[in-house]
Design a protein around this motif. Structure first.
Motif, PDB file in Angstrom:
ATOM      1  N   LEU A 104      56.848  40.794  48.049  1.00 17.29           N
ATOM      2  CA  LEU A 104      57.380  41.872  48.883  1.00 17.29           C
ATOM      3  C   LEU A 104      58.545  42.586  48.205  1.00 17.29           C
ATOM      4  N   VAL A 105      59.425  41.824  47.577  1.00 17.75           N
ATOM      5  CA  VAL A 105      60.525  42.459  46.848  1.00 17.75           C
ATOM      6  C   VAL A 105      59.970  43.307  45.713  1.00 17.75           C
ATOM      7  N   GLY A 106      58.936  42.802  45.018  1.00 14.18           N
ATOM      8  CA  GLY A 106      58.314  43.579  43.946  1.00 14.18           C
ATOM      9  C   GLY A 106      57.709  44.868  44.456  1.00 14.18           C
ATOM     10  N   ILE A 107      57.038  44.819  45.603  1.00 12.98           N
ATOM     11  CA  ILE A 107      56.475  46.040  46.194  1.00 12.98           C
ATOM     12  C   ILE A 107      57.594  47.011  46.539  1.00 12.98           C
ATOM     13  N   GLY A 108      58.669  46.476  47.104  1.00 16.22           N
ATOM     14  CA  GLY A 108      59.802  47.332  47.437  1.00 16.22           C
ATOM     15  C   GLY A 108      60.414  47.997  46.216  1.00 16.22           C
ATOM     16  N   LEU A 109      60.480  47.262  45.106  1.00 14.73           N
ATOM     17  CA  LEU A 109      60.997  47.852  43.872  1.00 14.73           C
ATOM     18  C   LEU A 109      60.171  49.053  43.445  1.00 14.73           C
ATOM     19  N   VAL A 110      58.843  48.906  43.530  1.00 18.36           N
ATOM     20  CA  VAL A 110      57.953  50.003  43.141  1.00 18.36           C
ATOM     21  C   VAL A 110      58.091  51.180  44.093  1.00 18.36           C
ATOM     22  N   VAL A 111      58.111  50.882  45.399  1.00 18.66           N
ATOM     23  CA  VAL A 111      58.219  51.950  46.397  1.00 18.66           C
ATOM     24  C   VAL A 111      59.534  52.700  46.232  1.00 18.66           C
ATOM     25  N   GLY A 112      60.589  51.982  45.876  1.00 16.44           N
ATOM     26  CA  GLY A 112      61.877  52.624  45.704  1.00 16.44           C
ATOM     27  C   GLY A 112      61.901  53.651  44.585  1.00 16.44           C
ATOM     28  N   LEU A 113      60.965  53.544  43.645  1.00 12.89           N
ATOM     29  CA  LEU A 113      60.883  54.514  42.558  1.00 12.89           C
ATOM     30  C   LEU A 113      60.168  55.794  42.963  1.00 12.89           C
ATOM     31  N   LEU A 114      59.502  55.763  44.136  1.00  9.80           N
ATOM     32  CA  LEU A 114      58.786  56.941  44.609  1.00  9.80           C
ATOM     33  C   LEU A 114      59.763  57.929  45.229  1.00  9.80           C
ATOM     34  N   PRO A 115      59.409  59.222  45.271  1.00 12.00           N
ATOM     35  CA  PRO A 115      60.290  60.221  45.899  1.00 12.00           C
ATOM     36  C   PRO A 115      60.363  60.007  47.406  1.00 12.00           C
ATOM     37  N   LEU A 116      61.549  59.681  47.898  1.00  7.49           N
ATOM     38  CA  LEU A 116      61.722  59.399  49.325  1.00  7.49           C
ATOM     39  C   LEU A 116      62.415  60.539  50.073  1.00  7.49           C
ATOM     40  N   GLY A 117      62.875  61.503  49.342  1.00 10.39           N
ATOM     41  CA  GLY A 117      63.622  62.576  49.989  1.00 10.39           C
ATOM     42  C   GLY A 117      65.117  62.399  49.767  1.00 10.39           C
ATOM     43  N   GLU A 118      65.799  63.484  49.537  1.00  7.21           N
ATOM     44  CA  GLU A 118      67.215  63.422  49.207  1.00  7.21           C
ATOM     45  C   GLU A 118      68.077  63.031  50.407  1.00  7.21           C
ATOM     46  N   ASP A 119      67.539  63.214  51.637  1.00  6.43           N
ATOM     47  CA  ASP A 119      68.352  62.944  52.822  1.00  6.43           C
ATOM     48  C   ASP A 119      68.307  61.487  53.249  1.00  6.43           C
ATOM     49  N   ILE A 120      67.566  60.643  52.542  1.00  8.39           N
ATOM     50  CA  ILE A 120      67.460  59.237  52.897  1.00  8.39           C
ATOM     51  C   ILE A 120      68.345  58.414  51.971  1.00  8.39           C
ATOM     52  N   SER A 121      69.340  57.740  52.549  1.00 12.13           N
ATOM     53  CA  SER A 121      70.237  56.914  51.763  1.00 12.13           C
ATOM     54  C   SER A 121      69.963  55.445  52.052  1.00 12.13           C
ATOM     55  N   LEU A 122      69.825  54.660  51.004  1.00 12.61           N
ATOM     56  CA  LEU A 122      69.644  53.223  51.147  1.00 12.61           C
ATOM     57  C   LEU A 122      70.887  52.450  50.720  1.00 12.61           C
ATOM     58  N   GLN A 123      71.990  53.157  50.555  1.00 13.85           N
ATOM     59  CA  GLN A 123      73.240  52.497  50.209  1.00 13.85           C
ATOM     60  C   GLN A 123      73.745  51.693  51.405  1.00 13.85           C
ATOM     61  N   PRO A 124      74.116  50.423  51.226  1.00 10.97           N
ATOM     62  CA  PRO A 124      74.564  49.609  52.362  1.00 10.97           C
ATOM     63  C   PRO A 124      75.780  50.174  53.072  1.00 10.97           C
ATOM     64  N   GLU A 125      76.683  50.833  52.315  1.00 11.79           N
ATOM     65  CA  GLU A 125      77.869  51.396  52.947  1.00 11.79           C
ATOM     66  C   GLU A 125      77.524  52.478  53.958  1.00 11.79           C
ATOM     67  N   ASP A 126      76.354  53.102  53.815  1.00  7.31           N
ATOM     68  CA  ASP A 126      75.918  54.144  54.751  1.00  7.31           C
ATOM     69  C   ASP A 126      75.081  53.584  55.899  1.00  7.31           C
ATOM     70  N   ASN A 127      74.764  52.306  55.847  1.00 12.41           N
ATOM     71  CA  ASN A 127      73.854  51.724  56.851  1.00 12.41           C
ATOM     72  C   ASN A 127      74.354  50.366  57.345  1.00 12.41           C
ATOM     73  N   ARG A 128      75.669  50.225  57.481  1.00 16.44           N
ATOM     74  CA  ARG A 128      76.230  48.928  57.840  1.00 16.44           C
ATOM     75  C   ARG A 128      75.682  48.416  59.169  1.00 16.44           C
ATOM     76  N   GLU A 129      75.717  49.251  60.205  1.00 12.18           N
ATOM     77  CA  GLU A 129      75.274  48.816  61.536  1.00 12.18           C
ATOM     78  C   GLU A 129      73.794  48.466  61.533  1.00 12.18           C
ATOM     79  N   LEU A 130      72.979  49.289  60.899  1.00 14.75           N
ATOM     80  CA  LEU A 130      71.541  49.036  60.859  1.00 14.75           C
ATOM     81  C   LEU A 130      71.242  47.730  60.136  1.00 14.75           C
ATOM     82  N   ILE A 131      71.882  47.522  58.989  1.00 19.66           N
ATOM     83  CA  ILE A 131      71.674  46.283  58.228  1.00 19.66           C
ATOM     84  C   ILE A 131      72.059  45.078  59.070  1.00 19.66           C
ATOM     85  N   THR A 132      73.194  45.167  59.744  1.00 19.97           N
ATOM     86  CA  THR A 132      73.679  44.041  60.538  1.00 19.97           C
ATOM     87  C   THR A 132      72.697  43.689  61.645  1.00 19.97           C
ATOM     88  N   HIS A 133      72.214  44.690  62.377  1.00 20.23           N
ATOM     89  CA  HIS A 133      71.347  44.410  63.527  1.00 20.23           C
ATOM     90  C   HIS A 133      69.950  43.939  63.093  1.00 20.23           C
TER      91      HIS A 133
END
Length: 440
Positions: free
Chosen positions: A35-64
């Motif tokens: 699953l981590v390997g699949i995620g690595l590959v998917v992360g290389l795909l174009p996801l859109g500039e408005d989507i941030s996966l930085q933890p500092e931008d998603n603290r509440e979501l990560i926590t819950h």
């Protein structure tokens, strides 16, 4: 990325996690690794500039998200444990000997060792180093399925396994499962201590409050609420006077999720540790009627939900790795992660289990090879991500980006190392145990 692509990726990932355990039982390849390997590959795909996966931008979501994932896993492992803990029996307490040793010796030593690494190697402030130790110390009930107990043993299954010569209990898997179930809640006092230090230091009054409330009070409340909830749900499911309320007879497994949410919510409302409450509730519910097939039904629905939540977390973790999560990782973080997984945890586990060990012929006794296995397989995972998310949403934490990179890297190292070694190691131990039993 379009909605159709998201559904396609999720569907294929779920297919992989469903099929893989059945086709790779003898292969050193675990679903979390894939699953981590699949995620690595998917992360290389174009996801859109408005989507941030930085933890500092998603603290509440990560926590819950990580919080709920750990909760589901705690309910699952609690329902799976077959060994009885009779509080009135000293022999029963002694059969849990490796668990108490891992909780009372290994975990504090791991926190101390990781804290020293954070302070001495990484140059962190003492409070931040303590937080790092508390975050990385607990083992994970989510990603450790390869070294944990399986489904709960019921009367029909016990008869079949006895006929096939399968051993009902396994001290290695039991110790690692119970440890993961209990230490996820017991890490909280040290997280709170780090937060108190970050908030401005700690004097005598704060120290007394920490010991009296965060160590003793909240643990006691969590255990009491969990055990009470488990007893009540068990009475309702198996022994209700009104047969229409006896859900065990109806076979309705969603009671497990109701118990999970109720015990966690009640414990949090009164100030106790909810993680401890959920695990204790599951153990209490399991003990209500140990041989009933309803136990397997409840465990099955929880296990499937856990699989879905783990799928989501690991995919996002893999995607985030290729989109900046490891940008702040340096040699210090690599050193801390490798030292924890390869030195600190194995050494702390060995000290706890090998000093004045319990007789290996008794329940809770481990021989030297089993001690080494339990010491080594301290899997780090989703719980560590939750604790860090909890900390940074409650207090400003210096070096937060470095902490996210280091903790994520530690989880990946654990997923890969323990995922590769778990199957062959456990197979070797099982085979040796079978030979020893045959000679006996």
């Amino acid at each position: 990325m379009t909605g159709g692509a998201v559904y396609l990726i999720l569907g294929l990932s779920l297919l992989v996690t469903t099929v893989l355990p059945h086709v790779s039982r003898r292969v050193a390849l675990s679903p979390p690794m894939v699953l981590v390997g699949i995620g690595l590959v998917v992360g290389l795909l174009p996801l859109g500039e408005d989507i941030s996966l930085q933890p500092e931008d998603n603290r509440e979501l990560i926590t819950h998200v990580t919080e709920f994932t750990v909760l589901v896993s705690l309910m699952g492992v609690g329902l799976a444990i077959d060994r009885v803990l009779d509080v009135r029996s000293w022999r029963s307490w002694r059969s849990w000997s490796p668990v108490w040793r891992l909780l009372l010796v290994t975990m504090p030593l791991t926190i101390l060792g990781t804290m020293l690494l954070g302070w001495w190697v990484a140059g962190l402030a003492p409070a931040v180093a303590l937080l790092l130790g508390a975050v990385l110390a607990p083992t994970d009930p989510v990603l450790a399925s390869d070294v944990q107990v399986g489904e709960p043993l019921t009367e029909d299954v016990a008869e079949a396994e006895e006929h096939e010569g399968v051993e009902e209990d396994d001290d290695i898997r039991f110790a690692l499962t119970a440890e993961a179930g209990l230490n996820d809640g017991l890490a909280f006092p040290f997280v709170h201590l780090a937060l108190l230090l970050l908030a401005g230091g700690i004097g005598l009054a704060e120290a007394v409050t920490w010991v009296g409330w965060y160590v003793v009070g909240k643990i006691a409340l969590g255990l009491a609420v969990g055990w009470g909830a488990g007893w009540l749900f068990g009475r309702q499911a198996f022994h209700a006077r009104n047969e229409n309320l006896r859900l065990a007879d109806a076979g309705e497994p969603l009671l497990a999720l109701a118990a999970l949410l109720t015990s966690y919510g009640a414990a949090e409302l009164v100030g106790g540790y909810g993680f401890l409450a959920v695990f204790t509730c599951a153990v209490g519910l399991r003990s209500s009627e140990r041989g009933h097939s309803y136990q397997r039904a409840m465990h099955a629905v929880v296990e499937r939900l856990e699989r879905l939540m783990t799928l989501l977390v690991l995919l996002l973790l893999g995607m985030a790795m290729t989109r900046g999560l490891l940008d702040h990782l340096d040699w210090r973080g690599v050193g801390v992660a490798l030292a924890l997984v390869l030195v600190v945890r194995p050494l702390a586990g060995f000290v706890a289990l090998a000093v004045r060990p319990r007789d290996e012929r008794e329940d809770g006794g481990l021989d030297r090879g089993e001690v080494m296995a339990v010491s080594f397989f301290g899997v780090r995972g989703v719980g560590s991500l939750y604790y860090l998310g909890y900390a940074v949403t409650h207090e400003h934490v210096p070096d937060e980006p470095w902490l996210w990179s280091t903790v994520a890297f530690t989880v990946i190292v654990s997923v890969l190392l323990h995922g590769v070694t778990a199957t062959p190691a456990m197979d070797r131990i099982d085979a040796r145990r079978g030979r020893t039993g045959a000679r006996g």
